[in-house]
Design an enzyme around this catalytic site. Structure first.
Site, mmCIF file in Angstrom:
data_model
loop_
_atom_site.group_PDB
_atom_site.id
_atom_site.type_symbol
_atom_site.label_atom_id
_atom_site.label_comp_id
_atom_site.label_asym_id
_atom_site.label_seq_id
_atom_site.Cartn_x
_atom_site.Cartn_y
_atom_site.Cartn_z
ATOM 1 N N PRO A 98 0.824 -1.206 0.000
ATOM 2 C CA PRO A 98 0.000 0.000 0.000
ATOM 3 C C PRO A 98 0.863 1.263 0.000
ATOM 4 O O PRO A 98 0.436 2.336 -0.366
ATOM 5 C CB PRO A 98 -0.798 -0.100 1.297
ATOM 6 C CG PRO A 98 -0.624 -1.475 1.796
ATOM 7 C CD PRO A 98 0.612 -2.030 1.182
ATOM 8 N N GLU A 125 2.146 -7.631 7.937
ATOM 9 C CA GLU A 125 2.426 -6.190 7.849
ATOM 10 C C GLU A 125 3.458 -5.903 6.765
ATOM 11 O O GLU A 125 3.872 -4.762 6.603
ATOM 12 C CB GLU A 125 2.953 -5.688 9.210
ATOM 13 C CG GLU A 125 1.978 -5.871 10.365
ATOM 14 C CD GLU A 125 0.606 -5.317 10.049
ATOM 15 O OE1 GLU A 125 -0.380 -6.069 10.160
ATOM 16 O OE2 GLU A 125 0.533 -4.143 9.635
ATOM 17 N N ARG A 167 -2.021 -8.757 -20.782
ATOM 18 C CA ARG A 167 -2.910 -8.482 -21.919
ATOM 19 C C ARG A 167 -2.250 -7.528 -22.920
ATOM 20 O O ARG A 167 -2.694 -7.401 -24.053
ATOM 21 C CB ARG A 167 -4.225 -7.894 -21.467
ATOM 22 C CG ARG A 167 -4.147 -6.537 -20.828
ATOM 23 C CD ARG A 167 -5.480 -6.045 -20.347
ATOM 24 N NE ARG A 167 -6.390 -5.737 -21.425
ATOM 25 C CZ ARG A 167 -6.360 -4.594 -22.123
ATOM 26 N NH1 ARG A 167 -5.419 -3.697 -21.864
ATOM 27 N NH2 ARG A 167 -7.244 -4.366 -23.079
ATOM 28 N N ASP A 182 -8.102 1.208 -25.233
ATOM 29 C CA ASP A 182 -8.345 1.093 -23.784
ATOM 30 C C ASP A 182 -8.537 2.466 -23.154
ATOM 31 O O ASP A 182 -7.943 3.447 -23.603
ATOM 32 C CB ASP A 182 -7.086 0.508 -23.099
ATOM 33 C CG ASP A 182 -7.017 -0.999 -23.214
ATOM 34 O OD1 ASP A 182 -8.044 -1.622 -23.554
ATOM 35 O OD2 ASP A 182 -5.942 -1.548 -22.952
#
Ligand SMILES: O[C@H]1NC=Nc2ccccc21
Length: 256
Positions: A98, A125, A167, A182
């Protein structure tokens, strides 16, 4: 492209056996290798974590285990023990966290150019920071986040990134053009959200497909699609419009 993933839940990556990624693997475009981190934990309980120095909640993943695992995966190739992918003596190491830099389509395009990626998803963590420091000298280590929310671990983030990168590889998508159209794709759609899409029947429960799409007039259809993309972006992601290169807007765009 070779992709190595080291995790305590290798079974988490079963989805990479199906659909587009599964086909890309069958066709040898993607060579995904899964490794069970606990195979390098030598105690009887195959422990991979311990309490954090400085106190605090949760557990931190031990550096020794990760060091042995990464050396085994990378070292085998670097030591010539295993055929490293063409043009790569070491992989790019991607650590989902994160607290990483945002993973965007631009980063996916960057990774799609690499011959070899190593993903090291963490549970708990996170991984002892000395692991990233240690490999920062030998590999290009990239700490990356798929969004400002917290998952239980990095495995879901790796699935997202492998699909976003996979992809883009030549031959994976049947119709190469769909990559160019896209949302966020460089070029005309850069920083724009895709507009609405429709298929048969022309009327469904009283809802008609916009006439223009049935007109066969490709120029007007392209114009309508761009207008819808600009409208949808202004409505849902106005901050993306601020990033648009003003020179990329034509006279018509500016009237919207
Ligand atoms: O990519 C991150 N986004 C949000 N939460 C996370 C949790 C663990 C690893 C990685 C992430």
């Amino acid at each position: 492209m070779r992709v190595d993933i080291i995790s305590i839940f290798p079974e988490y990556f079963a989805p990479l056996d199906v659909s587009l990624m599964g086909k890309a693997r069958e066709r040898g475009i993607l060579d995904i290798r899964l490794h069970q981190l606990r195979d390098w934990a030598h105690d009887v309980h195959r422990t991979v974590d311990d309490t954090p120095y400085g106190g605090g909640p949760g557990m931190v993943m031990k550096p020794e285990i990760w060091g042995e695992a990464i050396d085994a995966v990378v070292g085998a190739a670097a030591a010539g023990g295993e055929a490293a992918p063409e043009g790569a003596v070491a992989p790019r190491m991607i650590v989902p966290t994160p607290s990483g830099r945002p993973f965007t389509q631009e980063v996916a395009l960057e990774y799609a150019k690499e011959p070899w990626l190593l993903f090291t998803p963490a549970r708990y963590e996170g991984i002892d920071s000395r692991v990233m420091a240690e490999y920062g000298f030998r590999l290009r280590v990239d700490e990356v986040s798929i969004g400002d929310y917290v998952l239980a671990g990095g495995e879901a983030a790796v699935l997202v990134m492998v699909e976003a990168v996979g992809r883009l590889l030549p031959g994976v998508l049947g119709n190469a053009a769909s990559v160019a159209d896209d949302s966020f794709a460089p070029g005309t759609m850069e920083n724009l959200l895709e507009g609405p899409v429709y298929t048969k029947p022309p009327t469904w429960r009283g809802h008609d497909v916009p006439e223009i799409l049935l007109s066969g007039h490709h120029g007007k259809i392209a114009r309508w699609r761009r207008d819808e993309a600009l409208r949808r972006t202004a409505e849902k992601r106005p901050e993306l419009l601020a990033r648009l290169d003003p020179d990329s807007l034509d006279k018509h765009d500016r009237q919207l």
